[in-house]
Design an enzyme around this catalytic site. Structure first.
Site, PDB file in Angstrom:
ATOM      1  N   ASP A 216       0.832  -1.204   0.000  1.00  0.00           N
ATOM      2  CA  ASP A 216       0.000   0.000   0.000  1.00  0.00           C
ATOM      3  C   ASP A 216       0.868   1.256   0.000  1.00  0.00           C
ATOM      4  OD1 ASP A 216      -2.700   1.243   0.394  1.00  0.00           O
ATOM      5  OD2 ASP A 216      -1.761   1.934   2.248  1.00  0.00           O
ATOM      6  N   GLU A 267      14.544 -15.485  -0.130  1.00  0.00           N
ATOM      7  CA  GLU A 267      14.915 -16.536   0.818  1.00  0.00           C
ATOM      8  C   GLU A 267      13.929 -17.695   0.791  1.00  0.00           C
ATOM      9  OE1 GLU A 267      14.909 -14.649   4.608  1.00  0.00           O
ATOM     10  OE2 GLU A 267      16.431 -13.160   4.073  1.00  0.00           O
TER      11      GLU A 267
END
Length: 553
Positions: A216, A267
């Site tokens: 956002d 990751e």
């Protein structure tokens, strides 16, 4: 949490071609019956999304919040607001979505928190210059006694962008920055403690199996050094999409944040994705957000805001494919979301309505509903043929128009209150969905409660009704999404064709796509075999405000 797939080969990641469905949780489906949608309601309706054919869900805010801005004011980034359920409900929802082959992207709000967040409460109790205040943008005021705000910035929601606090000893104190409502203080992203906190928040949800984040106000997190005075140009979009050099939008420092986040997502297996809400003045600037080591997608707001005009549409499609292609990213395509007038109304407006203004009983230029629906269906038919990733906002698959006649006493958008009713705001695109024409609250729940009133005429748009109508907007969307997947339209390139000045026309392999934005029918020629029509019509003359997919014998 089980994942849908391991890492894909570069260039074939799921997010490059996905159709992603935005769920606004409070308005999707209400299992509890309190009038506000919830996570169990979403889980119960996942089969409907599976039948629609979408690849992923983007879930608008559901984290703990006082709900002063419909969840975009987060008090706890690691929990579910009781209004929507529990973490166990979230875990069940994501497991059930993954079991159906549907990925889940969650909304993350990093520009600001709620004023009820523990950090901000600590800041209010701490002294000026303290580590607690350094997490937010606190400044001394101007004037002899600090009685004037630090600069002249105006809030997106109306009024000033600064709020003065009362210090612990009862004296007037510093001011804090809030781009939006006063209950939404901005974080200071020059602070490493803020950066580390959000790395931890990302990992919390990634560990629960989410497939990515919609970020956002991704262009608002860094402010120009010195916080210089600034006044927007008249009638500018409130989120900054039309202007250059706004000191609180699109600063270069945001790119360092997203390079850092990109590493965090890398990751994890499964091609996790970042998608930014970034209102920027040009497509070239927008594309900078999706360079290979930054975000994976960003919303194509220039496309969303393009009027119903063939020349302008052809131009923005060309520019989008060129700009995003230049950095190796897919273009995204979007026509509606929770912040803009629904495109089944917006595309037929006869007067300007700047982003965030909204529509209400006294608005000028209200659309003809039949023309709006026709244009909305035609626009979607065109959009879903374009290469890249497409976003669908809940309810647009039903052809829902903007709810324009909401009585003043039911309005809830902060924009309405902060402008003293001068701007209607976004309530009209957030009204709860109709599922069944004859049920309480049109099947939104079993009790008839609804946090915003549903227009009576929405019975005609109920999902069950549209399921049974082969010519409904719902069945049009199903056809388009299925054909898009079958023909791999999310990949590849397009070849432009000439169907006249009022048409947008191109070819995807053997599939021809034509949209008629003019006032006269367009002859499509001989040997036409239709694959999809936005409006059922006989013969081979494409009517005004219609689009078609077809092959030739």
């Amino acid at each position: 949490m089980a994942q849908l797939e391991q890492m894909a080969a570069p260039g074939s990641e799921w997010w490059r071609t996905a159709v992603i469905y935005q769920i606004y949780p409070r308005s999707f489906a209400d299992a509890s019956g309190d009038g506000i949608g919830d996570l169990p309601g979403i889980t119960a309706r996942l089969d409907d999304l599976k039948s629609l054919g979408v690849d992923a869900i983007w879930l608008s805010p559901f984290m703990t919040s006082p709900q002063m801005d419909a969840g975009y004011d987060v008090a706890d980034y690691r929990d579910v607001d009781p209004l929507f359920g529990t973490l166990a409900d979230f875990d069940e929802m994501i497991a059930e979505a993954h079991a159906r082959g549907i990925r889940l992207i969650v909304d993350l709000v990093p520009n600001h928190s709620s004023d009820q967040h523990v950090w901000f409460q600590q800041a209010l109790k701490a002294a000026p210059g303290s580590p607690e205040r350094a997490r937010y943008v606190f400044r001394d005021g101007r004037g002899e006694n600090g009685e004037l705000p630090p600069n002249n910035w105006e809030s997106v929601f109306g009024g000033g962008m600064w709020e003065r606090i009362t210090e612990a000893d009862g004296t007037p104190g510093q001011w804090y920055l809030h781009i939006f409502d006063a209950t939404q203080p901005d974080f200071d992203w020059t602070n490493e403690e803020v950066r580390e906190e959000f790395r931890s928040i990302l990992r919390f949800w990634l560990d629960r199996g989410v497939d990515g984040f919609r970020v956002d106000v991704a262009h608002g997190m860094v402010k120009e050094a010195g916080l210089p005075d600034y006044a927007p140009v008249a009638d500018a979009d409130s989120m900054g999409g039309g202007e250059e050099s706004v000191p609180y939008w699109g600063q270069d420092g945001v790119h360092d944040i997203y390079r850092d986040w990109h590493k965090v997502l890398a990751e994890y297996d499964g091609d996790r994705a970042l998608c930014g809400e970034a209102w920027l003045p040009t497509l070239e600037k927008t594309a900078l957000w999706v360079r290979p080591d930054e975000m994976h997608q960003t919303f194509n707001f220039p496309y969303l805001m393009t009027p119903w005009d063939a020349e302008e549409l052809r131009s923005v499609i060309r520019e989008s494919l060129d700009a995003f292609g230049a950095v190796g990213a897919p273009s995204t395509w979007v026509l509606s979301n929770h912040d803009v007038i629904r495109h089944a109304s917006r595309l037929a407006l006869t007067a300007d309505s700047p982003q965030g203004e909204g529509l209400g009983p006294n608005s000028a230029g209200k659309p003809d509903p039949a023309i709006g629906l026709s244009r909305g269906r035609a626009a979607t038919t065109l959009m879903l043929a374009l290469p890249g990733s497409a976003y669908v906002y809940q309810g647009e698959e039903l052809g829902l128009p903007e709810a324009m006649e909401i009585p003043d006493e039911f309005r809830q958008d902060p924009t309405w209150f902060r402008t003293n009713g001068e701007r209607y705001g976004r309530d009209g695109c957030r009204v709860p969905l109709p599922w069944s024409a004859d049920a309480p609250a049109f099947g939104f729940n079993d009790t008839g409660a609804s946090w915003l009133p549903q227009p009576e005429e929405w019975a005609n748009f109920a999902r069950e009704t549209e399921e049974a109508d082969p010519d409904s907007t719902l069945n049009l969307y199903k056809t388009l999404i299925a054909e898009r997947r079958e023909r791999s339209l999310g990949t590849g390139t397009l070849v432009w064709e000439d169907a006249g000045a009022d048409a947008v026309a191109f070819r995807r392999d053997d599939l021809h796509v034509v949209a008629n934005l003019g006032d006269a029918p367009i002859a499509l020629g001989d040997g036409v075999a239709f694959v999809a029509q936005s409006e059922p019509f006989d013969g081979t003359a494409l009517p005004p405000n219609a689009s078609a997919w077809f092959t030739r014998a």
